[in-house]
Design an enzyme around this catalytic site. Structure first.
Site, PDB file in Angstrom:
ATOM      1  N   CYS A 133     -45.237  43.134 -69.541  1.00 49.48           N
ATOM      2  CA  CYS A 133     -45.578  42.136 -70.600  1.00 49.48           C
ATOM      3  C   CYS A 133     -46.590  42.303 -71.459  1.00 49.48           C
ATOM      4  CB  CYS A 133     -45.462  40.723 -70.391  1.00 49.48           C
ATOM      5  SG  CYS A 133     -46.902  40.016 -69.232  1.00 49.48           S
ATOM      6  N   ASN A 189     -50.072  40.919 -68.644  1.00 49.83           N
ATOM      7  CA  ASN A 189     -49.778  40.769 -67.311  1.00 49.83           C
ATOM      8  C   ASN A 189     -50.540  39.859 -66.523  1.00 49.83           C
ATOM      9  OD1 ASN A 189     -50.674  43.276 -64.523  1.00 49.83           O
ATOM     10  ND2 ASN A 189     -48.786  42.267 -65.119  1.00 49.83           N
ATOM     11  N   CYS A 231     -48.583  36.436 -67.232  1.00 48.41           N
ATOM     12  CA  CYS A 231     -47.605  35.392 -66.961  1.00 48.41           C
ATOM     13  C   CYS A 231     -46.197  35.956 -66.800  1.00 48.41           C
ATOM     14  CB  CYS A 231     -47.449  34.728 -68.452  1.00 48.41           C
ATOM     15  SG  CYS A 231     -48.842  33.797 -68.919  1.00 48.41           S
ATOM     16  N   ARG A 232     -45.419  36.600 -67.573  1.00 45.70           N
ATOM     17  CA  ARG A 232     -44.141  37.094 -67.386  1.00 45.70           C
ATOM     18  C   ARG A 232     -44.065  38.000 -66.203  1.00 45.70           C
ATOM     19  NH1 ARG A 232     -42.667  38.043 -73.260  1.00 45.70           N
ATOM     20  NH2 ARG A 232     -44.784  38.705 -73.453  1.00 45.70           N
ATOM     21  N   SER A 233     -44.818  39.212 -66.452  1.00 49.09           N
ATOM     22  CA  SER A 233     -44.511  40.409 -65.655  1.00 49.09           C
ATOM     23  C   SER A 233     -44.996  40.247 -64.067  1.00 49.09           C
ATOM     24  CB  SER A 233     -45.127  41.690 -66.377  1.00 49.09           C
ATOM     25  OG  SER A 233     -46.444  41.601 -66.806  1.00 49.09           O
ATOM     26  N   ASP A 250     -42.901  34.166 -74.061  1.00 46.13           N
ATOM     27  CA  ASP A 250     -44.205  34.189 -73.719  1.00 46.13           C
ATOM     28  C   ASP A 250     -44.648  32.716 -73.233  1.00 46.13           C
ATOM     29  OD1 ASP A 250     -46.813  34.625 -72.765  1.00 46.13           O
ATOM     30  OD2 ASP A 250     -47.057  36.031 -74.099  1.00 46.13           O
TER      31      ASP A 250
END
Length: 159
Positions: A8, A11, A13-15, A125
């Site tokens: 993401c 690095n 939140c999402r990934s 995001d």
């Protein structure tokens, strides 16, 4: 060993959420010795930081460990070292594609490309939206489908 990298922007939140969820799924299937999981960001702002508090909260809510996950930046050499490079959105996908040097790379796709019936193409995001619950649902669904594909392409009949 099959290597999966989630990517993401920062690095945090999402990934890392995807890394933790996918690692949990892999462990529950008894495949930790066959599938390696990591995450990285296209940006360098958060290198060395743990996941965002919102990501930590949602993972804790579902009893998914994020132990040992620290932000790092994706490097060009990652593209040749990972079999599946999974972007969280179109911007991250584009940034990854710009890093391709012509050498062998892993398969680069968005996470939700693995979800045939997804109503959205990109994982939003939550750093900006604040909606960690929605992201958790999208990422969990994507990770489950990705694991099905990886098992079918690499593990079924190869035990």
């Amino acid at each position: 060993m099959i290597k999966v990298l989630f990517v993401c922007l920062g690095n945090i939140c999402r990934s890392p959420m995807a890394e933790a969820i996918f690692r949990d799924l892999v462990q529950k299937e008894g495949l930790s010795d066959r599938i390696q999981v990591d995450s990285a960001g296209t940006g360098d702002w958060h290198i060395g930081h743990p996941p965002h508090k919102g990501t930590q909260t949602i993972l804790t809510k579902y009893n998914i460990s994020f132990e040992g996950i620290k932000a790092r930046q994706v490097m060009p050499e990652d593209l040749g070292q990972f079999d599946y490079i999974i972007a969280m959105d179109s911007d991250n996908l584009g940034n990854l594609q710009k890093m391709i040097t012509g050498e062998k790379t892993g398969r680069i796709q968005r996470l939700l490309d693995y979800v045939d019936d997804s109503k959205v193409a990109d994982v939003p995001d939550p750093y900006y939206t604040g909606n960690f619950d929605e992201v958790y649902e999208l990422v969990t669904n994507g990770c489950k489908r990705l694991l099905e594909v990886i098992k079918k392409e690499n593990l079924v009949g190869k035990e």
